[in-house]
Design a protein around this motif. Structure first.
Motif, PDB file in Angstrom:
ATOM      1  N   ASN A 102       0.829  -1.202   0.000  1.00 50.16           N
ATOM      2  CA  ASN A 102       0.000   0.000   0.000  1.00 50.16           C
ATOM      3  C   ASN A 102       0.867   1.257   0.000  1.00 50.16           C
ATOM      4  O   ASN A 102       0.590   2.216  -0.732  1.00 50.16           O
ATOM      5  CB  ASN A 102      -0.950  -0.008   1.205  1.00 50.16           C
ATOM      6  N   ALA A 103       1.927   1.263   0.803  1.00 50.37           N
ATOM      7  CA  ALA A 103       2.812   2.436   0.858  1.00 50.37           C
ATOM      8  C   ALA A 103       3.494   2.673  -0.489  1.00 50.37           C
ATOM      9  O   ALA A 103       3.636   3.815  -0.936  1.00 50.37           O
ATOM     10  CB  ALA A 103       3.853   2.258   1.955  1.00 50.37           C
ATOM     11  N   PHE A 158      15.666   8.857  -4.151  1.00 44.31           N
ATOM     12  CA  PHE A 158      16.069   9.136  -2.779  1.00 44.31           C
ATOM     13  C   PHE A 158      14.886   9.590  -1.941  1.00 44.31           C
ATOM     14  O   PHE A 158      14.605   9.042  -0.878  1.00 44.31           O
ATOM     15  CB  PHE A 158      17.180  10.189  -2.749  1.00 44.31           C
ATOM     16  N   ASP A 159      14.172  10.603  -2.408  1.00 42.36           N
ATOM     17  CA  ASP A 159      13.042  11.133  -1.649  1.00 42.36           C
ATOM     18  C   ASP A 159      11.911  10.121  -1.527  1.00 42.36           C
ATOM     19  O   ASP A 159      11.328   9.941  -0.458  1.00 42.36           O
ATOM     20  CB  ASP A 159      12.517  12.423  -2.285  1.00 42.36           C
ATOM     21  N   VAL A 160      11.599   9.445  -2.619  1.00 41.68           N
ATOM     22  CA  VAL A 160      10.503   8.484  -2.613  1.00 41.68           C
ATOM     23  C   VAL A 160      10.802   7.339  -1.641  1.00 41.68           C
ATOM     24  O   VAL A 160       9.953   6.977  -0.815  1.00 41.68           O
ATOM     25  CB  VAL A 160      10.222   7.943  -4.030  1.00 41.68           C
ATOM     26  N   CYS A 161      12.001   6.771  -1.716  1.00 41.05           N
ATOM     27  CA  CYS A 161      12.352   5.655  -0.825  1.00 41.05           C
ATOM     28  C   CYS A 161      12.334   6.094   0.636  1.00 41.05           C
ATOM     29  O   CYS A 161      11.854   5.359   1.500  1.00 41.05           O
ATOM     30  CB  CYS A 161      13.708   5.078  -1.200  1.00 41.05           C
ATOM     31  N   SER A 162      12.822   7.286   0.909  1.00 44.94           N
ATOM     32  CA  SER A 162      12.797   7.803   2.284  1.00 44.94           C
ATOM     33  C   SER A 162      11.367   7.957   2.777  1.00 44.94           C
ATOM     34  O   SER A 162      11.046   7.589   3.911  1.00 44.94           O
ATOM     35  CB  SER A 162      13.516   9.156   2.360  1.00 44.94           C
ATOM     36  N   ILE A 187       8.700   6.359   1.706  1.00 45.07           N
ATOM     37  CA  ILE A 187       8.073   5.041   1.858  1.00 45.07           C
ATOM     38  C   ILE A 187       8.561   4.358   3.129  1.00 45.07           C
ATOM     39  O   ILE A 187       7.764   3.772   3.865  1.00 45.07           O
ATOM     40  CB  ILE A 187       8.300   4.180   0.600  1.00 45.07           C
ATOM     41  N   VAL A 188       9.857   4.420   3.419  1.00 46.65           N
ATOM     42  CA  VAL A 188      10.387   3.847   4.661  1.00 46.65           C
ATOM     43  C   VAL A 188       9.679   4.460   5.864  1.00 46.65           C
ATOM     44  O   VAL A 188       9.250   3.763   6.786  1.00 46.65           O
ATOM     45  CB  VAL A 188      11.922   4.050   4.768  1.00 46.65           C
ATOM     46  N   GLU A 189       9.534   5.775   5.846  1.00 42.15           N
ATOM     47  CA  GLU A 189       8.878   6.484   6.950  1.00 42.15           C
ATOM     48  C   GLU A 189       7.414   6.058   7.088  1.00 42.15           C
ATOM     49  O   GLU A 189       6.936   5.784   8.184  1.00 42.15           O
ATOM     50  CB  GLU A 189       8.977   7.986   6.711  1.00 42.15           C
ATOM     51  N   ARG A 190       6.715   5.978   5.966  1.00 47.79           N
ATOM     52  CA  ARG A 190       5.295   5.603   6.006  1.00 47.79           C
ATOM     53  C   ARG A 190       5.110   4.169   6.489  1.00 47.79           C
ATOM     54  O   ARG A 190       4.230   3.891   7.314  1.00 47.79           O
ATOM     55  CB  ARG A 190       4.673   5.786   4.632  1.00 47.79           C
ATOM     56  N   VAL A 191       5.946   3.245   5.987  1.00 48.24           N
ATOM     57  CA  VAL A 191       5.852   1.843   6.412  1.00 48.24           C
ATOM     58  C   VAL A 191       6.096   1.744   7.916  1.00 48.24           C
ATOM     59  O   VAL A 191       5.352   1.065   8.632  1.00 48.24           O
ATOM     60  CB  VAL A 191       6.835   0.956   5.612  1.00 48.24           C
TER      61      VAL A 191
END
Length: 183
Positions: A119-120, A160-164, A166-170
């Motif tokens: 979902n994230a 970079f921004d997207v992965c960061s 997504i990590v935060e949201r997960v």
């Protein structure tokens, strides 16, 4: 003590201390001329059997390389280490596929964890993930289950921004899900 012996000991000690600095300078020059990556490139640095670091290059220096990882940490790698590493440059014009992971406890609900991750990824407007190119892999780890997942983005700057994000949201969603416990 004889002055000759003392001088020899001092020279040997100074040579030993300067050896690492000199190696870093030499490999800094090699990196400068061979240009295996540039500022902003997304790279993975691997030694046989283990990952050393991954992230975006923020500085190439004469003594060391600075990389910012997806948790926004700055990793400083002495240039001499690069001699024994494989550098994978993921700076592609047709998209970047980054593999990330989280670790959950053995008794976590893996289907809920998987749903949170998917979902994230799928709900982020800048990912290029579809069902057919999104992979979730479960691996046994020392004190839990490692869940690996991929995030596909158009380029390294977006990655970079997207992965960061997504990590935060997960991480936030898993904290709010009692059936899934991060390790």
């Amino acid at each position: 003590m004889d002055k000759t012996i003392l001088t020899a000991v001092i020279v040997a000690a100074a040579s030993f201390v300067m050896q690492k600095t000199l190696n870093n300078i030499i490999y800094g020059i090699v990196i400068f001329f061979t240009r295996p990556f540039k500022k902003g490139d997304k790279i993975f640095i691997r030694q046989i059997g283990r990952d050393v670091a991954s992230g975006n290059v923020i500085r190439r220096g004469i003594l060391h390389l600075k990389i910012q990882d997806y948790n926004r940490n700055v990793i400083i790698i002495p240039n001499a280490i690069m001699e024994s590493c494989i550098v994978v440059n993921s700076d592609y014009k047709n998209g970047v596929n980054y593999i990330n992971n989280i670790k959950v406890s053995f008794d976590s609900d893996l289907e809920k964890a998987k749903a949170i991750i998917i979902n994230a990824i799928m709900s982020h407007e800048k990912t290029e993930n579809k069902k057919e190119n999104t992979n979730i892999i479960f691996k046994n780890a020392e004190n839990g289950i490692l869940i690996e997942y991929n995030v596909r983005t158009p380029d390294t700057n977006t990655s970079f921004d997207v992965c960061s994000e997504i990590v935060e949201r997960v991480a936030l969603e898993i904290q709010n899900e009692p059936a899934v416990q991060m390790v």
